[in-house]
Write an enzyme that holds these catalytic residues in place. Structure first.
Site, PDB file in Angstrom:
ATOM      1  N   GLU A   1     -48.955 -47.256  44.080  1.00 50.20           N
ATOM      2  CA  GLU A   1     -47.491 -46.732  43.735  1.00 50.20           C
ATOM      3  C   GLU A   1     -47.508 -45.098  43.808  1.00 50.20           C
ATOM      4  OE1 GLU A   1     -46.505 -48.175  40.122  1.00 50.20           O
ATOM      5  OE2 GLU A   1     -47.086 -50.457  40.384  1.00 50.20           O
TER       6      GLU A   1
ATOM      7  N   GLU B   1     -40.392 -45.447  36.420  1.00 49.37           N
ATOM      8  CA  GLU B   1     -40.252 -46.322  37.647  1.00 49.37           C
ATOM      9  C   GLU B   1     -39.269 -45.791  38.667  1.00 49.37           C
ATOM     10  OE1 GLU B   1     -42.211 -48.658  38.047  1.00 49.37           O
ATOM     11  OE2 GLU B   1     -42.850 -49.152  36.026  1.00 49.37           O
TER      12      GLU B   1
END
Length: 449
Positions: A94, A311
């Site tokens: 990520e 996120e």
């Protein structure tokens, strides 16, 4: 709509300097480990009086976990100046958070040199710590595949394939027990032999938390677009296939912190992203799905720090061509969120001779979560605007209480002067002892967090 109190002039005032808007695509690239290290030390060289690179430890494969600090006195904690941290790339695949934090570091240095008043004030009044990559080993695994071929899990864990966001001591179980027994509500004890139960990266971050009195933090992830706030772990079993909302005693301030990022973000607040809908672009972690041994809850239960999980992208490893848009979408949010560290109350705790008292407990009536003063006797307590009764207490001293009104702008200063307790009252209360929670096992969850 924006949070209450956000007027058009307020929104205009949030805009940053022109130099930040004119970033071209050529400024953006994915940074492998050596590239990232060079970029961080380049910022230190460009802004040597306000920037400092330091290492908090090494990864499983021996890579340094480098942090870039911004302050008008790098390397020094100044009393009443809050400590803030950003952590990126906890999951190695990520990667947007890693690139955003490198870019944020360059941006802060450039804007400071350009005498941007907003950035200058932040650096002079805040000690900012930026850890672009908590998991450099996992990143290298993911980067070898690149954006086109990267799988959902390839490089997520560290070199030992351990998910670092399932690797912190599980203090939630202890907290939920204490809630029922009127036990301790902050700085919960770690389980026995905890250092042998965590990965090197996790150990380094916990030691970092022990050495710096962080007030506010955010942990940058990918795979969704939403601001996620504690608790991540549900108090209750699944109900009709869903986990239930797990509020902290500071639920209102956490919701406000999450909304601050969401509404300052280019599109997070719209709700519909990546095929999911989150009202206002925020969610309680446990309401989304329950997660044990995460870093966000650990911050709140073990330290004075309030942390949320951001996120930031549907694509865990976006192409380089997507990075300029992502930076423009997140730049204002990254700065606005950082500014939230200056809200609430702060002050000093002294004895009768004006000597600072460390580890004094600061309690707010009606909020069952205390914070403590640091080694210099200073404390910081994030609060929404309102009137509060605040009490300071320390072993061997008589407690002191005051009523304070908190406004919407800078933190209100409230100092305490504690008198020595009579000898017969000097026995401190015994808090619940350590409880070994290492036997608690949790099924692997593979969501973005």
């Amino acid at each position: 709509m924006p949070p209450q109190g956000w007027t058009a002039p307020r929104l205009c005032a949030l805009l940053l300097g022109v130099t930040g808007l004119l970033a071209s695509g050529s400024d953006f690239q994915h940074h492998r480990y050596d590239d990232m290290v060079r970029a961080l030390f380049a910022v230190q060289s460009q802004c040597p009086y306000v920037a400092r690179v330091y290492s908090i430890g090494r990864s499983a494969e021996g890579r340094h976990l480098y942090v870039l600090e911004f302050s008008d006195n790098p390397g020094i904690h100044e009393a009443l100046e809050p400590e803030f941290k950003y952590v990126g790339n906890m999951h190695g695949n990520e990667v947007l958070g890693r690139e955003l934090l490198i870019k944020l570091s360059q941006f802060l240095c450039d804007e400071y040199q350009a005498r941007n008043q907003r950035v200058t004030r932040l650096i002079h009044d805040t000690r900012i710590h930026i850890l672009p990559s908590m998991n450099p080993d996992g990143y290298e695994v993911a980067a070898r595949q690149g954006p086109e071929l990267n799988g959902y899990l390839v490089g997520r864990g560290n070199a030992r394939e351990i998910d670092l966001n399932r690797n912190f001591p599980d203090l939630n179980a202890l907290m939920y027990y204490y809630e029922k027994t009127n036990g301790r509500n902050h700085h919960l004890p770690l389980p026995d032999n905890w250092e042998l139960q965590v990965e090197p990266e996790t150990l380094a971050v916990i030691k970092w938390m022990q050495n710096y009195n962080f007030v506010l933090s955010a942990n940058l992830h990918g795979g969704a677009v939403v601001a996620n706030y504690p608790f991540d772990k549900s108090r209750d079993p699944r109900f009709r296939g869903r986990t239930t909302y797990a509020a902290t005693p500071d639920d209102k301030i956490f919701r406000k912190l999450a909304r601050t990022y969401s509404y300052a973000h280019g599109w997070m607040h719209k709700g519909w992203n990546c095929g999911d809908f989150f009202n206002e672009g925020i969610t309680n972690g446990a309401s989304w799905y329950s997660l044990s041994k995460g870093m966000q809850d650990f911050n709140y239960l073990y330290t004075n720090c309030f942390e949320i999980t951001l996120e930031l992208s549907c694509d865990k490893f976006p192409a380089e061509s997507a990075l300029p848009r992502e930076w423009l979408g997140n730049r204002e949010a990254l700065v606005s969120y950082l500014e939230q560290v200056h809200h609430g109350i702060k002050g000093m705790v002294y004895d009768e001779n004006n000597n600072p008292i460390s580890k004094a407990e600061i309690s707010v009536a009606g909020i069952n979560h205390d914070v403590t003063s640091g080694v210099d006797g200073d404390y910081f307590r994030l609060l929404l605007p309102g009137t509060y009764t605040v009490k300071a207490s320390a072993p061997g001293y008589l407690p002191s209480a005051s009523t304070v009104t908190v406004g919407p702008a800078e933190a209100t200063q409230l100092h305490f002067y504690l008198k020595k307790a009579p000898k017969q009252n000097q026995k401190g209360k015994h808090h619940n002892g350590k409880k070994n929670l290492s036997s608690h096992k949790n099924p692997l969850k593979l969501g973005p967090r």
